[in-house]
Write an enzyme that holds these catalytic residues in place. Sequence first.
Site, short mmCIF file in Angstrom:
data_model
loop_
_atom_site.label_atom_id
_atom_site.label_comp_id
_atom_site.label_asym_id
_atom_site.label_seq_id
_atom_site.Cartn_x
_atom_site.Cartn_y
_atom_site.Cartn_z
N GLY A 10 -2.01 -3.38 3.46
CA GLY A 10 -2.38 -2.66 4.67
C GLY A 10 -2.04 -3.40 5.94
O GLY A 10 -2.08 -4.64 6.01
N ARG A 65 -12.29 7.43 -3.83
CA ARG A 65 -12.13 6.10 -3.25
C ARG A 65 -13.02 5.91 -2.03
O ARG A 65 -13.57 4.85 -1.81
CB ARG A 65 -10.66 5.88 -2.88
CG ARG A 65 -10.36 4.47 -2.37
CD ARG A 65 -8.88 4.29 -2.15
NE ARG A 65 -8.61 3.30 -1.12
CZ ARG A 65 -8.31 2.03 -1.36
NH1 ARG A 65 -8.22 1.60 -2.58
NH2 ARG A 65 -8.06 1.19 -0.37
N CYS A 67 -6.25 3.92 8.49
CA CYS A 67 -7.66 3.63 8.17
C CYS A 67 -8.56 3.77 9.38
O CYS A 67 -8.20 3.34 10.47
CB CYS A 67 -7.80 2.19 7.69
SG CYS A 67 -6.85 1.81 6.25
P1 XMP Z 1 -0.48 0.85 5.73
O1 XMP Z 1 -0.85 0.08 6.95
O2 XMP Z 1 0.62 0.22 4.94
O3 XMP Z 1 -1.78 0.78 4.80
O4 XMP Z 1 -0.21 2.28 6.02
C1 XMP Z 1 -1.87 1.32 3.51
C2 XMP Z 1 -3.19 0.95 2.86
O5 XMP Z 1 -4.29 1.54 3.58
C3 XMP Z 1 -5.38 1.71 2.68
N1 XMP Z 1 -5.84 3.10 2.83
C4 XMP Z 1 -6.93 3.44 3.53
N2 XMP Z 1 -7.85 2.68 4.16
N3 XMP Z 1 -8.96 4.66 4.83
C5 XMP Z 1 -8.90 3.30 4.80
O6 XMP Z 1 -9.77 2.63 5.33
C6 XMP Z 1 -8.07 5.48 4.22
O7 XMP Z 1 -8.15 6.70 4.28
C7 XMP Z 1 -7.01 4.83 3.53
N4 XMP Z 1 -5.99 5.31 2.76
C8 XMP Z 1 -5.29 4.21 2.37
C9 XMP Z 1 -4.87 1.43 1.29
O8 XMP Z 1 -5.34 0.17 0.95
C10 XMP Z 1 -3.37 1.48 1.47
O9 XMP Z 1 -2.66 0.74 0.50
#
Ligand code: XMP
Length: 484
Positions: free
Chosen positions: A336, A398, A302
């Site tokens: 996350g 999203r 993110c």
């Molecule tokens: P982890 O830390 O497990 O997080 O890799 C996965 C979660 O990150 C979110 N997600 C995003 N958040 N930009 C964001 O700000 C993105 O491009 C993005 N893609 C995923 C999402 O909640 C996921 O489950």
Amino acid sequence: MFSQKFSEIKEGYTFDDVLLKPIKSPIEPREADVSTKLSRHIRLGVPIVSSPMDTVTEDQMAIAMARYGAVGVIHRNMSTNEQIEMVKKVKKEETLIIRNVISVDPETPVNVARTIMITKNIAGLPVVSGGKLVGILTKRDLEFSDSSGKIRDIMTKNVITADENVSIEDAKYILYKNRIEKLPLVDKAGKLKGLITAKDIKTREKYPNASRDTNGQLMVGAAIGAYDIDRAINLEKAGADFVVIDTAHAHNCNVISSLKKIRKELSIDIIAGNIATAEAAEDLISAGVDGLRVGIGPGSICTTRIVAGVGVPQLTAISSVADVAVKHDIPVIADGGIRYSGDMVKALAAGASTVMLGSLLAGTEESPGVEMIINGRKYKSYRGMGSIGAIKAGKSDRYGKLGNNEFIAEGVEGSVPYRGHVSENLFQFVGGIKTGMGYIGAHNLDELRKNSVFIRITNNGLKESHPHDIRIVSEPPNYQNFNY
Ligand code: XMP
């Protein structure tokens, strides 16, 4: 006025800011029960959910997660039809009672029945006349039979059947005692109502702790856009057990009014997110959600907090939402930022009922990411759903749509080390959670939430927590360090 913003500023905490205090424990880790609620009506044996991201969860990931007692949410960066097909694949992977049984009429030519059995990959075909079961055609019946004949001449006529309400244990006994592979289920009038196969019973026994629905099929969730009512309705029809309204900021008036409309159309559970505050939890719960997904910007891919300057450190976000959710008995998903099983224990102790993983599952065999070799080591691709690549590749809205073809990226694209099969990783994660519960004396996750006490640590405390003053020569399966 403005300076007040800082004099009254609140502090937020995330995983590396705290540890859990050990407490006198009456239990051994192996005795800890990690079963939990995912949403209002769905229980899981394992408190882990795979994220709806296009490098994390498609059908193979969802099957592997459900077989272990966890669950997967199929991403939505594809057409509704493609997503429906994936949901159906998961639902069809294991069936206990086949309800839409393919059957044939006794007058069917043998060669037609043979073709049906080959193309549909079925080994036994019930024969039905006027709705009533009159025979069964097996591969054995077909051997050496005249292809130009009729089924009625070669089918097995004295079919062993069971009542449509037979218990699985009784069905197993009948199959075993009679050395048969297929058990047709009939009603009092002899009408065919279903079919139980020995193969399906064996598969079920191989995965005794799987997350299954009442029909014995694996559970699966699917992500939908905030305004995608049609997609939601079609996914429910396809058999999805729950949907996840998948938006970067669910505390948005348009999202909430759409959520109310979707609520009226669906009878399955609706999880919504992402959010990070108590106020958002109040509003979404009032709108009728069955589960809350928490996390604004903690994810490994993110950039939301950097691009938008907005977010709440994850443990504070989880606890703020959970304070409200617990009053309404609505479970919270901590989504996350989780890098180790210890982070899972902290997230659960802070009020979550499950944790959602992206990066920790993206490197597994079952993820849809692309494999690559870098410096002789295997990696898999992993990208944010708000990364340029993901936005360009798909239909996802999203993140960051400002106009037709303009968008602001909120994520990055990269790779994560290959980690083997999902089951090996879930074994380590669940083991880590149980170990944490052992230190805290928590028999179950409710006790973990209630009894756990956090202690604030310093940077030195964090440094001390990781292996230090040693060059690691052998990496254990549950510890990789990117930052030290
Ligand atoms: P982890 O830390 O497990 O997080 O890799 C996965 C979660 O990150 C979110 N997600 C995003 N958040 N930009 C964001 O700000 C993105 O491009 C993005 N893609 C995923 C999402 O909640 C996921 O489950």
